[in-house]
Scaffold this motif. Sequence first.
Motif, PDB file in Angstrom:
ATOM      1  N   GLY A 122       0.847  -1.396  -0.019  1.00 23.66           N
ATOM      2  CA  GLY A 122       0.043   0.151   0.005  1.00 23.66           C
ATOM      3  C   GLY A 122       0.964   1.289   0.122  1.00 23.66           C
ATOM      4  O   GLY A 122       0.269   2.452  -0.210  1.00 23.66           O
ATOM      5  N   VAL A 123       2.078   1.307   0.373  1.00 24.57           N
ATOM      6  CA  VAL A 123       2.854   2.369   0.257  1.00 24.57           C
ATOM      7  C   VAL A 123       3.910   2.320  -0.801  1.00 24.57           C
ATOM      8  O   VAL A 123       5.038   3.233  -0.635  1.00 24.57           O
ATOM      9  N   VAL A 124       3.980   1.522  -1.680  1.00 25.29           N
ATOM     10  CA  VAL A 124       4.860   1.378  -2.623  1.00 25.29           C
ATOM     11  C   VAL A 124       4.132   2.360  -3.774  1.00 25.29           C
ATOM     12  O   VAL A 124       3.132   2.365  -4.047  1.00 25.29           O
ATOM     13  N   SER A 125       5.226   3.227  -4.295  1.00 31.74           N
ATOM     14  CA  SER A 125       4.893   4.328  -5.282  1.00 31.74           C
ATOM     15  C   SER A 125       4.165   3.696  -6.341  1.00 31.74           C
ATOM     16  O   SER A 125       4.914   2.704  -6.911  1.00 31.74           O
ATOM     17  N   GLY A 126       3.052   4.316  -6.812  1.00 41.06           N
ATOM     18  CA  GLY A 126       2.382   3.774  -8.123  1.00 41.06           C
ATOM     19  C   GLY A 126       1.427   3.035  -7.849  1.00 41.06           C
ATOM     20  O   GLY A 126       0.530   2.630  -8.806  1.00 41.06           O
ATOM     21  N   ASN A 127       1.273   2.471  -6.595  1.00 46.03           N
ATOM     22  CA  ASN A 127       0.138   1.439  -6.327  1.00 46.03           C
ATOM     23  C   ASN A 127      -1.060   2.230  -6.090  1.00 46.03           C
ATOM     24  O   ASN A 127      -1.074   3.530  -5.771  1.00 46.03           O
ATOM     25  N   PRO A 128      -2.142   1.811  -6.719  1.00 47.36           N
ATOM     26  CA  PRO A 128      -3.460   2.507  -6.855  1.00 47.36           C
ATOM     27  C   PRO A 128      -3.796   3.175  -5.469  1.00 47.36           C
ATOM     28  O   PRO A 128      -4.205   4.214  -5.452  1.00 47.36           O
ATOM     29  N   VAL A 129      -3.598   2.385  -4.388  1.00 47.94           N
ATOM     30  CA  VAL A 129      -4.097   3.153  -3.168  1.00 47.94           C
ATOM     31  C   VAL A 129      -3.066   4.139  -2.725  1.00 47.94           C
ATOM     32  O   VAL A 129      -3.417   5.073  -1.773  1.00 47.94           O
ATOM     33  N   GLU A 130      -1.953   3.971  -3.134  1.00 52.87           N
ATOM     34  CA  GLU A 130      -0.730   4.987  -2.666  1.00 52.87           C
ATOM     35  C   GLU A 130      -0.877   6.137  -3.393  1.00 52.87           C
ATOM     36  O   GLU A 130      -1.055   7.403  -2.898  1.00 52.87           O
ATOM     37  N   ARG A 131      -1.550   5.990  -4.735  1.00 53.79           N
ATOM     38  CA  ARG A 131      -1.767   7.369  -5.447  1.00 53.79           C
ATOM     39  C   ARG A 131      -2.929   8.022  -4.806  1.00 53.79           C
ATOM     40  O   ARG A 131      -2.943   9.370  -4.816  1.00 53.79           O
ATOM     41  N   LEU A 132      -4.011   7.194  -4.347  1.00 50.11           N
ATOM     42  CA  LEU A 132      -5.232   7.791  -3.812  1.00 50.11           C
ATOM     43  C   LEU A 132      -4.693   8.541  -2.421  1.00 50.11           C
ATOM     44  O   LEU A 132      -5.391   9.511  -2.075  1.00 50.11           O
ATOM     45  N   TYR A 133      -3.887   8.024  -1.820  1.00 51.32           N
ATOM     46  CA  TYR A 133      -3.388   8.539  -0.350  1.00 51.32           C
ATOM     47  C   TYR A 133      -3.088   9.755  -0.776  1.00 51.32           C
ATOM     48  O   TYR A 133      -3.189  10.653  -0.053  1.00 51.32           O
ATOM     49  N   ARG A 134      -2.208  10.211  -1.993  1.00 45.21           N
ATOM     50  CA  ARG A 134      -1.627  11.362  -2.097  1.00 45.21           C
ATOM     51  C   ARG A 134      -2.819  12.374  -2.898  1.00 45.21           C
ATOM     52  O   ARG A 134      -2.944  13.519  -2.399  1.00 45.21           O
ATOM     53  N   GLU A 135      -3.676  11.957  -3.737  1.00 42.84           N
ATOM     54  CA  GLU A 135      -4.715  12.525  -4.323  1.00 42.84           C
ATOM     55  C   GLU A 135      -5.762  13.263  -3.224  1.00 42.84           C
ATOM     56  O   GLU A 135      -6.134  14.237  -3.515  1.00 42.84           O
ATOM     57  N   ILE A 136      -6.101  12.358  -2.273  1.00 44.09           N
ATOM     58  CA  ILE A 136      -7.193  12.662  -1.513  1.00 44.09           C
ATOM     59  C   ILE A 136      -6.790  13.874  -0.560  1.00 44.09           C
ATOM     60  O   ILE A 136      -7.722  14.753  -0.196  1.00 44.09           O
ATOM     61  N   ARG A 137      -5.586  14.141  -0.216  1.00 40.17           N
ATOM     62  CA  ARG A 137      -5.116  15.189   0.787  1.00 40.17           C
ATOM     63  C   ARG A 137      -5.337  16.396   0.471  1.00 40.17           C
ATOM     64  O   ARG A 137      -5.952  17.405   1.520  1.00 40.17           O
ATOM     65  N   ALA A 138      -5.408  16.927  -0.823  1.00 37.05           N
ATOM     66  CA  ALA A 138      -5.629  18.290  -1.077  1.00 37.05           C
ATOM     67  C   ALA A 138      -7.054  18.625  -0.956  1.00 37.05           C
ATOM     68  O   ALA A 138      -7.310  19.870  -0.783  1.00 37.05           O
ATOM     69  N   LEU A 139      -8.220  17.624  -1.033  1.00 35.03           N
ATOM     70  CA  LEU A 139      -9.473  17.967  -1.104  1.00 35.03           C
ATOM     71  C   LEU A 139      -9.853  18.655   0.229  1.00 35.03           C
ATOM     72  O   LEU A 139     -10.963  19.269   0.394  1.00 35.03           O
ATOM     73  N   ARG A 140      -9.305  18.305   1.264  1.00 33.12           N
ATOM     74  CA  ARG A 140      -9.509  18.695   2.726  1.00 33.12           C
ATOM     75  C   ARG A 140      -9.236  20.158   2.877  1.00 33.12           C
ATOM     76  O   ARG A 140      -9.170  20.879   3.786  1.00 33.12           O
ATOM     77  N   ILE A 141      -8.227  20.536   1.729  1.00 35.79           N
ATOM     78  CA  ILE A 141      -7.855  22.102   1.990  1.00 35.79           C
ATOM     79  C   ILE A 141      -8.451  22.899   0.918  1.00 35.79           C
ATOM     80  O   ILE A 141      -8.909  23.969   1.209  1.00 35.79           O
ATOM     81  N   TYR A 142      -8.474  22.589  -0.453  1.00 39.48           N
ATOM     82  CA  TYR A 142      -8.905  23.473  -1.356  1.00 39.48           C
ATOM     83  C   TYR A 142     -10.411  23.863  -1.537  1.00 39.48           C
ATOM     84  O   TYR A 142     -11.243  22.975  -0.912  1.00 39.48           O
TER      85      TYR A 142
END
Length: 390
Positions: A345-365
Amino acid sequence: MFDETLEWPFFDARHRELKGLERFADQDLQSLIQQEHDGADVYAIAPQMVKTLGAGGWLEHAASLDGRLDSRSLCLVRDMLARRSGLAEFAFAMQGLGTAAITLFGNDEQRREWLPGVIAGDRIAAFALSEEEAGSNPAEMLTAAHKDGDDWVINGEKTWISNAGLAHQYVVFARTREASGAQGLSCFIVAAHTPGFSVSASIDVIAPHPLGSLRFTDCRVPADALVGQEGDGFKIAMSVLDVFRSSVGASAVGMARRALDHTLLRVTQRQISGASLGSFQLTQDKLADMATAVDAAALLVYRAAWVKDVVGGRTSRVAAMAKLFATEEAQHVIDKAVQLFGGLGVVSGNPVERLYREIRALRIYEGTSEIQKLIIAGQLLRSHAESVRR
């Protein structure tokens, strides 16, 4: 789960027809989505996604020549696209956010001039509100515009602007009066080729998408670049965010659905001591929490969209609730997905790893979670005070 969502009473038959987007995304957008996942340059892929969405007719749900936006359609499209690709969802959403002020408050001539190219996917739009010292509170913005003959002259800087450097046109908010706070703000349309306009910086973020800063140096625009009336800027910005905050929640729901999809596949295939990971009660506990969070978030999102479309008026409280809950819960859902994937789950490029990075900004913008809480509590207290006075 998405098919069940479409059966909820929030929707009409025309909304259920939007399910065709799933087939379109899986066919027409698939090669671009794969390039995104392979790490291709987002500045190259995003315009192609806009063009493809426009050719498919999907950008008709992001901007409108008749001066109306259907919030439910906007949310459904963002939900479905986010379930497949963060960049495709971004490409669609920014065509809407970057033109909503024109759709909702522009005159017929402005709509005819600035919207057809965006709807066709030939032109890219952007929304320029935030500044370095005026992010959560636009009333503190320093960018200013003054009248010079029949023109407006804009000076100042904007930052955290999505599509900076890609957009052909920007909706820009600036102070036009000495009035304090929100009272002196106005809204303008600025073409990217306008002298005095420049992209001053590109900003790299953890989930790559086109983002940067803008500079206005004696940037001269004609009188008909003003959207609405002078001094209407804050009202326009808040009305746009009333619509788009709910749709940010829809994007979060789509990302959470994608995380749950990947997790279900993982836990049914992963074998531990001869049993599937999904057969363990601790796994099922997490799956139940994830599914419940997705449905609860979707209910708040589509309640807010229905209220905007059917009841009308300002919907700040329900939109804030939708964005707050959906983005926060999506973060929890995706975190559980990463946990269930284990080391993978923390390997770069894994689908859930990408989602982990993608979701974070939504709580800010479009307003941080903290700002959404202030909006909700403020309206709650005002409603209570009014009921006491009655």
